[in-house]
Design a protein around this motif. Structure first.
Motif, PDB file in Angstrom:
ATOM      1  N   SER A  49       0.829  -1.197   0.000  1.00  9.19           N
ATOM      2  CA  SER A  49       0.000   0.000   0.000  1.00  9.19           C
ATOM      3  C   SER A  49       0.866   1.251   0.000  1.00  9.19           C
ATOM      4  CB  SER A  49      -0.905   0.030   1.240  1.00  9.19           C
ATOM      5  OG  SER A  49      -1.957  -0.889   1.114  1.00  9.19           O
ATOM      6  N   LEU A  50       0.473   2.202  -0.823  1.00  7.24           N
ATOM      7  CA  LEU A  50       1.079   3.524  -0.819  1.00  7.24           C
ATOM      8  C   LEU A  50       0.066   4.470  -0.192  1.00  7.24           C
ATOM      9  CD1 LEU A  50       2.516   3.583  -4.458  1.00  7.24           C
ATOM     10  CD2 LEU A  50       3.669   2.875  -2.351  1.00  7.24           C
ATOM     11  N   VAL A  51       0.417   5.034   0.958  1.00  5.79           N
ATOM     12  CA  VAL A  51      -0.486   5.934   1.674  1.00  5.79           C
ATOM     13  C   VAL A  51      -0.088   7.372   1.356  1.00  5.79           C
ATOM     14  CG1 VAL A  51      -1.381   6.604   3.930  1.00  5.79           C
ATOM     15  CG2 VAL A  51      -0.741   4.224   3.499  1.00  5.79           C
ATOM     16  N   VAL A  52      -1.066   8.166   0.922  1.00  6.03           N
ATOM     17  CA  VAL A  52      -0.804   9.553   0.525  1.00  6.03           C
ATOM     18  C   VAL A  52      -1.767  10.476   1.263  1.00  6.03           C
ATOM     19  CG1 VAL A  52       0.084   8.838  -1.713  1.00  6.03           C
ATOM     20  CG2 VAL A  52      -2.348   9.410  -1.478  1.00  6.03           C
ATOM     21  N   SER A  53      -1.594  11.795   1.079  1.00  7.48           N
ATOM     22  CA  SER A  53      -2.303  12.757   1.920  1.00  7.48           C
ATOM     23  C   SER A  53      -3.682  13.160   1.411  1.00  7.48           C
ATOM     24  CB  SER A  53      -1.453  14.023   2.093  1.00  7.48           C
ATOM     25  OG  SER A  53      -1.243  14.657   0.841  1.00  7.48           O
ATOM     26  N   ALA A  76     -10.169   4.055  -8.425  1.00  7.24           N
ATOM     27  CA  ALA A  76     -10.110   4.922  -7.251  1.00  7.24           C
ATOM     28  C   ALA A  76     -11.483   5.521  -6.970  1.00  7.24           C
ATOM     29  CB  ALA A  76      -9.081   6.032  -7.469  1.00  7.24           C
ATOM     30  N   THR A  77     -11.913   5.416  -5.725  1.00  8.29           N
ATOM     31  CA  THR A  77     -13.233   5.911  -5.349  1.00  8.29           C
ATOM     32  C   THR A  77     -13.283   6.197  -3.851  1.00  8.29           C
ATOM     33  OG1 THR A  77     -15.608   5.420  -5.469  1.00  8.29           O
ATOM     34  CG2 THR A  77     -14.163   3.609  -4.896  1.00  8.29           C
ATOM     35  N   LYS A  78     -14.311   6.946  -3.417  1.00 10.50           N
ATOM     36  CA  LYS A  78     -14.510   7.210  -1.998  1.00 10.50           C
ATOM     37  C   LYS A  78     -15.052   5.971  -1.298  1.00 10.50           C
ATOM     38  CE  LYS A  78     -15.420  12.197  -2.140  1.00 10.50           C
ATOM     39  NZ  LYS A  78     -16.422  13.259  -1.868  1.00 10.50           N
ATOM     40  N   SER A  79     -14.718   5.860  -0.009  1.00 10.04           N
ATOM     41  CA  SER A  79     -15.255   4.777   0.813  1.00 10.04           C
ATOM     42  C   SER A  79     -15.482   5.330   2.221  1.00 10.04           C
ATOM     43  CB  SER A  79     -14.280   3.605   0.867  1.00 10.04           C
ATOM     44  OG  SER A  79     -13.113   3.976   1.588  1.00 10.04           O
ATOM     45  N   LEU A  80     -15.900   4.476   3.121  1.00 10.23           N
ATOM     46  CA  LEU A  80     -16.128   4.912   4.494  1.00 10.23           C
ATOM     47  C   LEU A  80     -14.856   5.443   5.149  1.00 10.23           C
ATOM     48  CD1 LEU A  80     -18.481   2.084   5.827  1.00 10.23           C
ATOM     49  CD2 LEU A  80     -19.096   4.467   5.382  1.00 10.23           C
ATOM     50  N   TRP A  81     -13.717   4.838   4.779  1.00 13.88           N
ATOM     51  CA  TRP A  81     -12.464   5.185   5.450  1.00 13.88           C
ATOM     52  C   TRP A  81     -11.639   6.231   4.711  1.00 13.88           C
ATOM     53  CZ3 TRP A  81      -8.841   4.180   1.890  1.00 13.88           C
ATOM     54  CH2 TRP A  81      -9.106   3.160   0.954  1.00 13.88           C
ATOM     55  N   SER A 101      -8.030  10.882   3.719  1.00 10.01           N
ATOM     56  CA  SER A 101      -8.779  12.112   3.448  1.00 10.01           C
ATOM     57  C   SER A 101      -9.703  11.924   2.247  1.00 10.01           C
ATOM     58  CB  SER A 101      -7.810  13.259   3.173  1.00 10.01           C
ATOM     59  OG  SER A 101      -8.503  14.416   2.762  1.00 10.01           O
ATOM     60  N   LYS A 102     -10.853  12.547   2.300  1.00 12.19           N
ATOM     61  CA  LYS A 102     -11.785  12.509   1.169  1.00 12.19           C
ATOM     62  C   LYS A 102     -11.804  13.824   0.388  1.00 12.19           C
ATOM     63  CE  LYS A 102     -14.858   9.245   3.546  1.00 12.19           C
ATOM     64  NZ  LYS A 102     -16.235   8.974   3.997  1.00 12.19           N
ATOM     65  N   LYS A 103     -11.033  14.802   0.861  1.00 14.71           N
ATOM     66  CA  LYS A 103     -11.006  16.105   0.206  1.00 14.71           C
ATOM     67  C   LYS A 103      -9.572  16.528  -0.065  1.00 14.71           C
ATOM     68  CE  LYS A 103     -15.322  17.919   2.174  1.00 14.71           C
ATOM     69  NZ  LYS A 103     -15.936  19.028   2.950  1.00 14.71           N
TER      70      LYS A 103
END
Length: 208
Positions: A49-53, A76-81, A101-103
Motif C-alpha cells: 500500500s502507498l499511503v498519501v495525503s 479509485a473511489t470514496k469509501s467509508l475510510w 482524506s476525502k477532500k
C-alpha cells in the motif's frame, strides 16, 4: 525494535520492472527487485500500500501506474475510510493507493507518505505471536481481522490481514499457489513465517 528496511519483489524481468516502478511510483531503495522464475499462480498472499495525503495524489499515482502498464483492479473511489484504488503491476504485484482524506487540500503530487506491506495470513493469533516473538511491536490490533506493527526507524510498515479479507480488498480471488515472489529485508533476522513469507537480515539503508 525490529523493523523492515526493504521489500524485494521477485520478477521475471528486473529491467522492465525497474522501468515500471520508476515511472509509476518513483520508488527508492525500499523496494528492490530480483530475477526469479519461481512458479506462482493466482493471489500471492500480499499487497503493498502507498499511503498519501489526499485523493488527488491517489489519482496521480494510479494514473501514472496505468499509463506505465498496470492493470486496474479497483478504480479509485470514496469509501467509508477515505479514498483509494487498487492496481496490479505488470510483474503481478498488487498495489493499493489510498488516502484517509476525502477532500483535496492542495495541488496533486505523487508524494508517498507511507509504504505498508500487508500479509494475508491463515491464523492471525499464531502469526501475530510469531512476529512479536521476533521483536516487532504491535501498534494496532483488531482481533482476528487486522494487526499493524510499529514501523520504528524502517521505511516500510508491516500489517497482517486475513488472507481471504485481503484478497477481497484487492479485488481478486483468494486462491493461489506457489511462491509469494517476495522477500522481506529487515533487522529481525533470517527466517520464514507461518504463512511462508521469507525474511532476510539486512543492514539499515544509509541516510541521505
Amino acid at each position: 525494535m525490529a523493523n523492515i528496511e526493504s521489500v524485494t519483489l521477485e520478477v521475471a524481468d528486473p529491467t522492465a520492472a525497474d522501468r515500471f516502478y520508476t515511472t509509476a511510483f518513483g520508488l527508492g531503495p525500499q523496494v528492490r527487485l530480483r530475477a526469479s522464475e519461481a512458479p506462482t499462480t493466482g493471489f500471492r498472499g500480499f499487497t503493498l500500500s502507498l499511503v498519501v495525503s489526499q485523493p488527488a495524489n491517489v489519482n496521480a499515482l494510479v494514473d501514472a501506474a496505468v499509463e506505465a502498464g498496470a492493470t486496474t483492479l479497483k478504480p479509485a473511489t470514496k469509501s467509508l475510510w477515505g479514498y483509494g484504488g487498487v492496481v496490479q503491476a505488470p510483474d503481478g504485484t498488487i498495489w493499493q493507493v489510498a488516502s484517509s482524506s476525502k477532500k483535496d487540500t492542495g495541488p496533486a503530487t505523487r508524494q508517498i507518505d507511507e509504504i505498508v506491506l500487508l500479509l494475508g495470513v491463515g491464523d492471525m493469533a499464531e502469526t501475530k505471536r510469531f512476529y512479536v516473538d521476533h521483536g516487532l511491536t504491535v501498534a494496532k490490533s483488531f482481533g482476528s481481522k487486522y494487526v499493524e506493527f510499529a514501523a520504528g526507524s524502517g521505511p516500510v510498515k508491516l500489517a497482517l490481514y486475513k488472507r481471504r479479507g485481503l484478497a477481497k480488498v484487492a479485488g481478486v480471488s483468494p486462491e493461489g499457489t506457489g511462491s509469494h515472489r517476495l522477500v522481506i529485508g529487515g533487522s529481525a533476522g533470517t527466517f520464514t513465517d507461518p504463512d511462508g513469507f521469507a525474511w532476510e537480515a539486512t543492514a539499515p539503508a544509509p541516510t541521505p
